[in-house]
Scaffold this active site. Sequence first.
Site, PDB file in Angstrom:
ATOM      1  N   LEU A 100      62.552  17.145 -11.704  1.00 33.15           N
ATOM      2  CA  LEU A 100      62.059  16.984 -10.832  1.00 33.15           C
ATOM      3  C   LEU A 100      62.267  14.672 -10.786  1.00 33.15           C
ATOM      4  O   LEU A 100      61.624  14.176 -12.202  1.00 33.15           O
ATOM      5  CB  LEU A 100      60.625  16.438 -11.349  1.00 33.15           C
ATOM      6  N   CYS A 101      62.181  14.394  -9.922  1.00 34.01           N
ATOM      7  CA  CYS A 101      63.257  12.863  -9.680  1.00 34.01           C
ATOM      8  C   CYS A 101      63.835  12.649 -10.299  1.00 34.01           C
ATOM      9  O   CYS A 101      65.196  13.410 -11.257  1.00 34.01           O
ATOM     10  CB  CYS A 101      61.641  12.310  -9.632  1.00 34.01           C
ATOM     11  N   THR A 102      63.658  11.560 -11.514  1.00 32.57           N
ATOM     12  CA  THR A 102      64.268  10.845 -12.976  1.00 32.57           C
ATOM     13  C   THR A 102      64.416  11.960 -13.504  1.00 32.57           C
ATOM     14  O   THR A 102      65.834  11.280 -14.529  1.00 32.57           O
ATOM     15  CB  THR A 102      64.563   9.705 -12.851  1.00 32.57           C
ATOM     16  N   THR A 120      68.286  13.206  -7.314  1.00 32.58           N
ATOM     17  CA  THR A 120      68.010  12.477  -7.632  1.00 32.58           C
ATOM     18  C   THR A 120      66.758  11.774  -6.592  1.00 32.58           C
ATOM     19  O   THR A 120      67.131  11.881  -5.454  1.00 32.58           O
ATOM     20  CB  THR A 120      68.367  12.023  -8.653  1.00 32.58           C
TER      21      THR A 120
END
Length: 321
Positions: A100-102, A120
């Site tokens: 999730l995300c970074t 990302t």
Amino acid sequence: MITVALAVTDGMLHFELSLAYEVFGTDPGLADPWYGLVVCGPGAVRAGRFLLEPDHGLDRIRHADTVIVPGWADVDVEPPTGLVDAVRAAHEAGARVASLCTGAFVLAAAGLLDGRRATTHWAHTGDLAARHPKVRVDPDVLYVDDGSVLTSAGKAAAMDLCLHIVRLDHGSSIANAVARRLVVPPHRDGGQAQFVTTPVPAPGNHPLAALFPWVIERLDQPLTVEDLARQARMSSRNLARHFRSVTGTSPLRWLLTQRIRHAQELLETTDETIDAIAAATGMGTATTLRRHFNRTVGVPPDAYRRTFRSRTTARGAPVRR
């Protein structure tokens, strides 16, 4: 039961961690069994201002069916070796791994993104590509499903990916019900743009607010862009501009997505023939439905029905006729 392991360590972003816990760790009573969630870390970890006590050590994640790696706060710092090794070992053991995300930086450090398409948060896609040149970074999408490895953009896109995983495991109807419980949009296609130059207005406060429900009620009709523009009382060009601003995609792509999602629900919850579902979703013929469905979902409608009908029957849910 599908075991989901949240792999955490110091420096995780608490928003992504919390939404994953909410989706997979809270049983909404929609499927039996729901997910079995375990939180795994090297000991007490800090996420923002919160102190978290994991249930298990990082070695536990190699026994999970799915591993979720939340966002990583400081992408300039290499993720801990213990976390990277544990994520790699889990994937080698057959686990589906999602960032999730970074959190994508953790997957990249583990070598799981080499040769794969991934994403990302848009602000860090350049860093990801520069640091890991073997990764095919796509900066323009909400999430990427590459089979056993999945990556998402930031914040709301992380929720989109979590709901996508629920959809893969339990079907569109269950995923939509989870979205309604969480009061979030039931589906945003992973290919939608993650960064829209014009901010997305609040629901009900944009020129297309009345158009969306009007379209949903008429999916059985052969709607065109001109039909949508006429209903919205604007030109086709203005309609396209507003659609891009609000949804990140074009009117036709958005319309096709709604038709496919409606077809999924009908396949899951009714005994209607493919021809009847094609008519009910505005696809016209079974051939057209099969072509678009297979291209979008990845399997033919009949195979999709067999997969999710068996799960629905096992849950004892009624089948509408």
